[in-house]
Design a protein around this motif. Structure first.
Motif, PDB file in Angstrom:
ATOM      1  N   VAL A 117      -8.301 -22.229   5.435  1.00 19.45           N
ATOM      2  CA  VAL A 117      -8.723 -20.744   5.069  1.00 19.45           C
ATOM      3  C   VAL A 117      -8.510 -20.944   3.428  1.00 19.45           C
ATOM      4  CG1 VAL A 117      -8.062 -18.479   5.128  1.00 19.45           C
ATOM      5  CG2 VAL A 117      -8.808 -20.088   7.045  1.00 19.45           C
ATOM      6  N   MET A 118      -6.860 -21.197   3.599  1.00 16.07           N
ATOM      7  CA  MET A 118      -5.764 -20.594   2.314  1.00 16.07           C
ATOM      8  C   MET A 118      -6.050 -21.453   1.484  1.00 16.07           C
ATOM      9  SD  MET A 118      -3.954 -18.553   3.184  1.00 16.07           S
ATOM     10  CE  MET A 118      -3.752 -17.506   5.435  1.00 16.07           C
ATOM     11  N   GLY A 119      -6.959 -22.328   0.921  1.00 10.80           N
ATOM     12  CA  GLY A 119      -7.400 -23.265   0.862  1.00 10.80           C
ATOM     13  C   GLY A 119      -9.091 -22.696  -0.039  1.00 10.80           C
ATOM     14  N   ILE A 120      -9.527 -22.108   0.424  1.00 10.62           N
ATOM     15  CA  ILE A 120     -10.691 -21.655  -0.386  1.00 10.62           C
ATOM     16  C   ILE A 120     -10.415 -20.966  -1.615  1.00 10.62           C
ATOM     17  CG2 ILE A 120     -12.190 -19.570   0.084  1.00 10.62           C
ATOM     18  CD1 ILE A 120     -11.596 -19.146   3.543  1.00 10.62           C
ATOM     19  N   VAL A 121     -12.028 -21.800  -2.218  1.00 13.14           N
ATOM     20  CA  VAL A 121     -11.248 -21.561  -3.525  1.00 13.14           C
ATOM     21  C   VAL A 121     -12.186 -20.038  -3.610  1.00 13.14           C
ATOM     22  CG1 VAL A 121     -12.628 -22.366  -5.828  1.00 13.14           C
ATOM     23  CG2 VAL A 121     -12.374 -23.770  -4.056  1.00 13.14           C
ATOM     24  N   THR A 122     -10.746 -19.175  -4.767  1.00 14.41           N
ATOM     25  CA  THR A 122     -11.476 -17.707  -5.227  1.00 14.41           C
ATOM     26  C   THR A 122     -11.733 -17.884  -6.633  1.00 14.41           C
ATOM     27  OG1 THR A 122      -9.273 -17.584  -5.356  1.00 14.41           O
ATOM     28  CG2 THR A 122     -10.878 -16.657  -3.569  1.00 14.41           C
ATOM     29  N   ASP A 123     -12.086 -16.811  -7.645  1.00 16.07           N
ATOM     30  CA  ASP A 123     -11.805 -16.633  -9.069  1.00 16.07           C
ATOM     31  C   ASP A 123      -9.883 -15.786  -8.425  1.00 16.07           C
ATOM     32  OD1 ASP A 123     -11.670 -13.759  -8.475  1.00 16.07           O
ATOM     33  OD2 ASP A 123     -13.422 -13.631  -9.129  1.00 16.07           O
ATOM     34  N   SER A 124      -9.645 -15.855  -9.976  1.00 15.32           N
ATOM     35  CA  SER A 124      -7.654 -15.576 -10.233  1.00 15.32           C
ATOM     36  C   SER A 124      -8.137 -14.733 -10.832  1.00 15.32           C
ATOM     37  CB  SER A 124      -7.457 -16.414 -11.479  1.00 15.32           C
ATOM     38  OG  SER A 124      -8.734 -15.923 -12.818  1.00 15.32           O
ATOM     39  N   LYS A 125      -8.463 -13.341  -9.805  1.00 16.40           N
ATOM     40  CA  LYS A 125      -8.826 -12.163 -10.129  1.00 16.40           C
ATOM     41  C   LYS A 125      -7.404 -10.727  -9.695  1.00 16.40           C
ATOM     42  CE  LYS A 125     -12.933 -10.142 -11.540  1.00 16.40           C
ATOM     43  NZ  LYS A 125     -14.126 -10.626 -10.513  1.00 16.40           N
ATOM     44  N   PRO A 142      -4.684  -8.801  -7.312  1.00  9.69           N
ATOM     45  CA  PRO A 142      -5.080  -8.138  -6.357  1.00  9.69           C
ATOM     46  C   PRO A 142      -5.282  -6.459  -6.241  1.00  9.69           C
ATOM     47  CG  PRO A 142      -2.503  -8.971  -6.107  1.00  9.69           C
ATOM     48  CD  PRO A 142      -2.972  -9.338  -7.070  1.00  9.69           C
ATOM     49  N   GLU A 143      -5.054  -6.115  -7.413  1.00  6.28           N
ATOM     50  CA  GLU A 143      -5.627  -4.928  -7.735  1.00  6.28           C
ATOM     51  C   GLU A 143      -6.600  -4.485  -8.358  1.00  6.28           C
ATOM     52  OE1 GLU A 143      -2.312  -6.133  -8.589  1.00  6.28           O
ATOM     53  OE2 GLU A 143      -2.657  -6.073 -10.990  1.00  6.28           O
ATOM     54  N   ARG A 169     -16.332  -4.997   3.075  1.00  7.00           N
ATOM     55  CA  ARG A 169     -16.875  -5.023   0.854  1.00  7.00           C
ATOM     56  C   ARG A 169     -16.101  -3.070   0.603  1.00  7.00           C
ATOM     57  NH1 ARG A 169     -22.177  -7.245   0.355  1.00  7.00           N
ATOM     58  NH2 ARG A 169     -22.163  -5.840  -1.815  1.00  7.00           N
ATOM     59  N   ALA A 170     -16.286  -3.033   0.610  1.00  8.32           N
ATOM     60  CA  ALA A 170     -15.364  -1.206   0.335  1.00  8.32           C
ATOM     61  C   ALA A 170     -14.206  -2.112   0.416  1.00  8.32           C
ATOM     62  CB  ALA A 170     -15.317  -0.350   1.254  1.00  8.32           C
ATOM     63  N   LYS A 171     -13.958  -2.587   0.559  1.00  7.29           N
ATOM     64  CA  LYS A 171     -12.284  -2.705   0.352  1.00  7.29           C
ATOM     65  C   LYS A 171     -12.051  -3.999  -1.223  1.00  7.29           C
ATOM     66  CE  LYS A 171     -10.123  -3.791   4.931  1.00  7.29           C
ATOM     67  NZ  LYS A 171      -9.029  -4.842   5.650  1.00  7.29           N
ATOM     68  N   PHE A 172     -13.163  -4.778  -1.182  1.00  4.72           N
ATOM     69  CA  PHE A 172     -13.659  -6.036  -2.528  1.00  4.72           C
ATOM     70  C   PHE A 172     -13.329  -4.936  -3.494  1.00  4.72           C
ATOM     71  CE2 PHE A 172     -13.664  -9.071   1.032  1.00  4.72           C
ATOM     72  CZ  PHE A 172     -12.506 -10.112   0.536  1.00  4.72           C
ATOM     73  N   GLU A 173     -14.344  -4.402  -3.004  1.00  5.42           N
ATOM     74  CA  GLU A 173     -14.902  -3.562  -4.274  1.00  5.42           C
ATOM     75  C   GLU A 173     -14.109  -2.358  -5.325  1.00  5.42           C
ATOM     76  OE1 GLU A 173     -19.756  -3.870  -3.114  1.00  5.42           O
ATOM     77  OE2 GLU A 173     -18.838  -2.009  -2.665  1.00  5.42           O
ATOM     78  N   ASP A 174     -13.166  -1.687  -3.882  1.00  5.22           N
ATOM     79  CA  ASP A 174     -12.363  -0.910  -4.339  1.00  5.22           C
ATOM     80  C   ASP A 174     -11.063  -1.283  -4.780  1.00  5.22           C
ATOM     81  OD1 ASP A 174     -14.523   0.702  -3.511  1.00  5.22           O
ATOM     82  OD2 ASP A 174     -12.915   1.638  -1.399  1.00  5.22           O
ATOM     83  N   GLY A 175     -10.356  -2.734  -5.332  1.00  3.31           N
ATOM     84  CA  GLY A 175      -9.581  -3.351  -6.097  1.00  3.31           C
ATOM     85  C   GLY A 175      -8.468  -3.415  -4.939  1.00  3.31           C
ATOM     86  N   GLY A 176      -7.715  -3.315  -5.536  1.00  6.15           N
ATOM     87  CA  GLY A 176      -6.161  -3.428  -4.456  1.00  6.15           C
ATOM     88  C   GLY A 176      -5.815  -3.953  -2.713  1.00  6.15           C
ATOM     89  N   TYR A 177      -7.612  -5.245  -3.167  1.00  7.06           N
ATOM     90  CA  TYR A 177      -7.092  -5.648  -1.534  1.00  7.06           C
ATOM     91  C   TYR A 177      -6.937  -8.036  -1.822  1.00  7.06           C
ATOM     92  CZ  TYR A 177      -9.120  -7.820   2.446  1.00  7.06           C
ATOM     93  OH  TYR A 177      -9.497  -8.218   3.767  1.00  7.06           O
ATOM     94  N   GLY A 178      -6.343  -8.097  -2.492  1.00  8.33           N
ATOM     95  CA  GLY A 178      -5.918  -9.033  -3.536  1.00  8.33           C
ATOM     96  C   GLY A 178      -6.546 -10.591  -2.499  1.00  8.33           C
TER      97      GLY A 178
END
Ligand code: ATP
Ligand code: MG
Length: 332
Positions: free
Chosen positions: A222-230, A232-233, A260-269
Motif C-alpha cells: 500500500v505504501m508503495g502505490i505509485v502517485t504523482d508528486s502533488k 497534501p494541500e 472523492r470530495a476529500k481528494f477534490e477539495d485539497g488538504g488530503y495528502g
C-alpha cells in the motif's frame, strides 16, 4: 404426463495457480463468484487452474502452495461449500481430453489473434504451445460443465468469446447441438483493478496487494502505490489516482462520494490516503485472515475438501466426455 426436473444454471470459474491472490482477483472474480454461488441459484464449479499455471510456473512447490492458497482463500472469503464444488483442474483430466478434441476444430491463425498470445509474443517469441493453446483449454474448462455463466474480469472477456466460438466450431464440425454458448458476467464497476504501479494488477507481475499476505507485506504494498508528486494541500483528480481507484472498491456509493470530495477539495495528502486505505484493507481482513491461516496450517482438511470437489466435478465432466466420444467416433 411428463415432468421436467428444474435445472439450475451452471456457473464455472477458475483462477490460475500462478502466485499470491490479490484484490484484483477478489473484486474482479472471487467476490461475484462467491455471491452467485452462495445464492444457491446456480450449480457452481470453482476451480484452481493448475494445468493453466504450468504455462508459466515450473516450480512444483510453488504450484502446490498457490493451489492450496487459492482454495483456502475462497473458503476464507465465504464460499459456501454446500453450494459450490471447489476443486483442482488437474483432478479432472477430462478438461484436457476435451481440449485435445477441440484442437482439431481450431486453427492456428484464429489462436494467433488472441490478445494474450499477441501480448506474450511481443515480449518473447519463444511462446510455449501451452500458452498458445490456452484459450482452447479454457473453452474446455467452461464447456465440459455446460456453463451458462462465467464471471470474469474484463481481461478475460476475449477468452469467453473464444469459448463461444469453439462451441460453435465443434457443433458444426460434427453437426450436433452438443454445446450451448456461454455468457461472460462482468461487473462494470470493477472492470480492471489497477496494481500498485497503475498497470493491471496481476499475480505474475508482482504489482499486487495480496489478500492474505502478512500485515507487513500488505503495508509495504500500500505504501508503495505509485502517485504523482502533488503536495497534501493541492487538489487532486480522484480518477487518475491509484490510491482512490483501489480504495473505492471497498466502499459504498456514499463513502465513495466522500472520498472523492476529500481528494477534490485539497488538504488530503497521499500519505494520509494510503493510511486510510490500509485501515480499510485491515478491516476487510478481520475474521477472514484467521480462517485462511487456519486452513493453511491444516492442509489435510483443505486437501480433503479438494479431493471431494474433484470427484463431484469429474462425475459431471465424464457425462460430457461420454457424449463427445460417441459423437466423434471414439466410442466402439
Ligand atoms: P496471471 O498474472 O497469472 O494471469 P492474474 O492475476 O491475472 O494472474 P488469473 O488467474 O489470470 O489472475 O485470473 C483470475 C481471475 O481474476 C480472472 O477471472 C480475472 O479476470 C480476474 N482478474 C485478474 N486480475 C484482475 C484485475 N486486475 N482486475 C480485475 N479482475 C482481475
Ligand atoms: Mg491473468
Amino acid at each position: 404426463m411428463v415432468y421436467y426436473k428444474a435445472m439450475k444454471k451452471v456457473l464455472v470459474s477458475g483462477i490460475q495457480a500462478t502466485g499470491k491472490l490479490h484484490f484484483g482477483n477478489y473484486f474482479g472474480a472471487m467476490k461475484q463468484n462467491i455471491e452467485l454461488a452462495n445464492s444457491g441459484e446456480y450449480e457452481s464449479y470453482i476451480f484452481v487452474a493448475d494445468y493453466h499455471a504450468l504455462t508459466t510456473v515450473k516450480d512444483k512447490d510453488a504450484l502446490k502452495q498457490s493451489a492450496l492458497e487459492i482454495a483456502a482463500a475462497y473458503i476464507a472469503c465465504g464460499l459456501d461449500l454446500t453450494k459450490a464444488t471447489l476443486f483442482r483442474q488437474s483432478s479432472v483430466p477430462e478438461h484436457t481430453e476435451l481440449a485435445t478434441v477441440f484442437n482439431n476444430v481450431v486453427t492456428m491463425p484464429y489462436l494467433m489473434r488472441a490478445h494474450a498470445f499477441k501480448d506474450h509474443e511481443a515480449k518473447d517469441k519463444e511462446v510455449n504451445v501451452g500458452l498458445f493453446d490456452y484459450p482452447v483449454l479454457m473453452a474446455a474448462d467452461i464447456l465440459i460443465y455446460q456453463a451458462d455463466v462465467v464471471p470474469v474480469g474484463q481481461d478475460q472477456k476475449q477468452h469467453i468469446e473464444y469459448a463461444r466460438d469453439i462451441a460453435g466450431f465443434y457443433n458444426r464440425a460434427w453437426n450436433v447441438e452438443q454445446f450451448k454458448l456461454p455468457k461472460e458476467h462482468i461487473m462494470d464497476a470493477v472492470a480492471t483493478v489497477p496494481g500498485v504501479d497503475g498497470a493491471k494488477m496481476s499475480k505474475s507481475k508482482g504489482n499486487v496487494i495480496s489478500l492474505f499476505g502478512t500485515d507487513e507485506e500488505v503495508k509495504k504494498s500500500v505504501m508503495g502505490i505509485v502517485t504523482d508528486s502533488k503536495a497534501p494541500e493541492e487538489k487532486k483528480d480522484p480518477d487518475t489516482n491509484n490510491v482512490y481507484n483501489i480504495h473505492k472498491l471497498f466502499l459504498t456509493d456514499e463513502e465513495v462520494q466522500a472520498l472523492r470530495a476529500k481528494f477534490e477539495d485539497g488538504g488530503y495528502g497521499y500519505k494520509q490516503a494510503k493510511d486510510d486505505l490500509l485501515a480499510t484493507i485491515m478491516k476487510w481482513r478481520e475474521g477472514k485472515k484467521e480462517v485462511f491461516d487456519d486452513l493453511m496450517n491444516n492442509q489435510d482438511k483443505l486437501r480433503a475438501i479438494l479431493v471431494d470437489g474433484g470427484a463431484r466435478a469429474q462425475s459431471k465432466a465424464r457425462e460430457t466426455i461420454a457424449q463427445v466420444r460417441q459423437q466423434i467416433g471414439l466410442k466402439m
